[in-house]
Design an enzyme around this catalytic site. Structure first.
Site, PDB file in Angstrom:
ATOM      1  CG  HIS A 183      -2.114  -0.898   1.048  1.00  0.00           C
ATOM      2  ND1 HIS A 183      -3.292  -0.712   1.703  1.00  0.00           N
ATOM      3  CD2 HIS A 183      -2.284  -1.994   0.269  1.00  0.00           C
ATOM      4  CE1 HIS A 183      -4.147  -1.660   1.339  1.00  0.00           C
ATOM      5  NE2 HIS A 183      -3.553  -2.457   0.478  1.00  0.00           N
ATOM      6  CE1 TYR A 185      -5.335   3.734   8.761  1.00  0.00           C
ATOM      7  CE2 TYR A 185      -5.940   3.436  11.069  1.00  0.00           C
ATOM      8  CZ  TYR A 185      -5.141   3.108   9.998  1.00  0.00           C
ATOM      9  OH  TYR A 185      -4.156   2.176  10.148  1.00  0.00           O
ATOM     10  N   PRO A 213      -4.404  -0.310  18.784  1.00  0.00           N
ATOM     11  CG  PRO A 213      -6.298  -1.498  18.131  1.00  0.00           C
ATOM     12  CD  PRO A 213      -5.653  -0.861  19.317  1.00  0.00           C
ATOM     13  CE  LYS A 242       3.621   2.835  13.454  1.00  0.00           C
ATOM     14  NZ  LYS A 242       4.165   2.579  12.111  1.00  0.00           N
ATOM     15  CE1 TYR A 258      -1.286   3.793   9.425  1.00  0.00           C
ATOM     16  CE2 TYR A 258      -0.219   2.931   7.457  1.00  0.00           C
ATOM     17  CZ  TYR A 258      -1.268   2.914   8.361  1.00  0.00           C
ATOM     18  OH  TYR A 258      -2.283   2.009   8.199  1.00  0.00           O
TER      19      TYR A 258
HETATM   20  C1  PHB Z   1      -5.763  -4.632  10.369  1.00  0.00           C
HETATM   21  O1  PHB Z   1      -5.782  -4.812   9.131  1.00  0.00           O
HETATM   22  O2  PHB Z   1      -6.076  -5.515  11.164  1.00  0.00           O
HETATM   23  C2  PHB Z   1      -5.369  -3.291  10.863  1.00  0.00           C
HETATM   24  C3  PHB Z   1      -4.890  -2.338   9.973  1.00  0.00           C
HETATM   25  C4  PHB Z   1      -4.533  -1.095  10.441  1.00  0.00           C
HETATM   26  C5  PHB Z   1      -4.668  -0.792  11.784  1.00  0.00           C
HETATM   27  C6  PHB Z   1      -5.133  -1.745  12.672  1.00  0.00           C
HETATM   28  C7  PHB Z   1      -5.483  -3.003  12.222  1.00  0.00           C
HETATM   29  O3  PHB Z   1      -4.349   0.453  12.204  1.00  0.00           O
END
Ligand code: PHB
Ligand code: APR
Length: 393
Positions: free
Chosen positions: A74, A203, A295, A299, A387
């Site tokens: 990505h 997000y 989460p 990280k 990130y």
């Molecule tokens: C996930 O794909 O499980 C995932 C992706 C990004 C995050 C948290 C979990 O910030």
């Protein structure tokens, strides 16, 4: 049975397995003791986003073949608020770094396969694991297999047994300082047999609470909703979850979330936690045993990998030259980066969630922050460099 190894590792999560793999590449022997079965750890659904440095390390050390084939690269993420999407161009803002979508349990499978193929010892379903004598040069790990008690003597113990493990609580009172923050919400997560509704992660900040659109493959979507910390899953039939996700993730009235069969459902607690120092005598803590993050910044796994990279190097140096300097600075080296990652995870969490005590002022402030982050190059770059992952050391 009594046996011996150089490094006794408690826990076959990403931290313990990666450490065992790195030590093996340096010619150092280890034994991994895991409470659960192989099948359990290979199927345990966790997060699934790898920083550029984690991807590089897996590939460079020969455990990246499936990741290269099945991982999704990505180049950006989307922040959604006020009913609109705003893209953060991760690679454009970081000189070409990317992240990969690849489930944590797939990393675990790849590491277990590599260790076993190289003759590595992983003892699954080890019961009543306890650690002893780590204030001296011959620490021991006691465990039970098929009703028999075994004793593993080693030079060092690596406590890679996660947040609820035995290693950290065994360290005598007064040695460790704990720092933590518990958030007044959790995430309800699902895995669904549905095509992702967007090529990138979304997000979303919404009046009803945070939501995240992620994925595992071109056929599987991973979705999360902010919920109460003690949320009862029984009150969330699939239909309600889909409706809530659609509301929170929508951008414009035509945006439609793809739906499909829900194949997994769970609640993830949200907490920031750090213990200092990350060692005591000949016991070294790594990964979730030493620190956890909410989460939101994805990280957890990446921090675990960063710790064991530092620990493997320190042990390699010790076995090559007898020099303990890198072991002595292990905790300090890790914690400097750990705290920056804690800050980032807390910041992403604070910016994107609804806090029960927040008033309208706080909500306007969050929206202003999102507006700033998505329009100022300096602010976007700050998000992007954290990130994709700060430098490993
Ligand atoms: C996930 O794909 O499980 C995932 C992706 C990004 C995050 C948290 C979990 O910030
Ligand atoms: N004895 C032996 N093994 C144990 C014990 C014990 N008493 N307690 C826990 N374990 C095992 C767990 O079953 C698990 O397999 O230790 C392992 C710890 O693995 P993780 O929890 O995956 O922790 P870590 O390797 O540090 O990886 C951090 O995991 O929690 C996720 O999202 C988090 O991505 C992060 C990553």
């Amino acid at each position: 049975m009594n046996h011996r190894t150089q490094v006794g590792i408690v826990g076959a999560g990403p931290a313990g397995l990666m450490l065992s793999h790195l030590l093996h590449l340096a010619g150092i022997e280890s034994v991994v003791l895991e409470a659960r079965s192989r099948q359990y750890v290979e199927e345990r659904v966790r997060a699934g986003l790898l920083e550029q440095g984690t991807v590089n390390l897996l590939i460079e050390t020969g455990v990246g073949d499936r990741l290269k084939r099945l991982g999704l690269t990505h180049h950006g993420i989307e922040l959604r608020f006020g009913g609109r999407g705003h893209r953060i161009d991760l690679s454009g803002l970081t000189g070409g770094s990317t992240v990969a979508i690849y489930a944590q349990h797939e990393v675990v499978k790849d590491l277990i396969a590599a260790r076993l193929a190289a003759g590595g010892q992983i003892i699954f379903e080890a019961g009543d694991v306890s650690i002893h004598d780590f204030d001296g040069p011959t620490p021991k790990i006691r465990y039970r297999i098929d009703g028999n008690v075994n004793l593993l003597s080693c030079d060092f113990i690596a406590g890679c047994d996660g947040f609820h493990g035995v290693c950290r609580p065994t360290i005598p009172a007064g040695v460790l300082t704990m720092y933590d923050r518990i958030y007044p919400f959790a995430w309800l997560g699902i895995l669904a047999e549905a095509r992702p509704s967007s090529d990138e992660l979304i997000y979303a900040y919404h009046d009803r609470g945070f939501a995240l659109h992620s994925m595992r493959s071109p056929e599987i979507t991973r979705l999360y909703l902010q919920c109460a910390p003690d949320e009862d899953l029984g009150k969330w039939p699939d239909e309600r979850i889909w409706e809530e996700l659609q509301l929170r993730l929508a951008a414009g009235k035509d945006w439609k979330l793809n739906r499909g069969a829900v194949i997994q459902k769970g609640i993830t607690e949200m907490r920031s936690f750090v213990v200092e120092p990350m060692h005591s005598g000949t016991l070294f803590l790594a990964g979730d045993a030493a620190h956890i993050v909410p989460p939101t910044g994805a990280k957890g796994l990446n921090l675990a990998v960063a710790d064991v990279r530092v620990l493997a190097r320190a042990l390699t140096d010790y076995y090559a030259s007898g020099n303990r300097d890198l072991l002595s600075s292990y905790s300090e080296t890790c914690l400097r980066r750990v705290w920056k990652v804690q800050r980032f995870s807390w910041w992403m969490t604070s910016m994107l969630h609804r806090f029960p005590d927040d008033n309208l002022f706080d909500q306007r402030r969050q929206l202003a922050e999102l507006d700033y982050v998505t329009t100022s190059r300096a602010a976007s770059q700050t998000l992007a460099e954290n990130y994709v992952g700060l430098p490993m050391e």
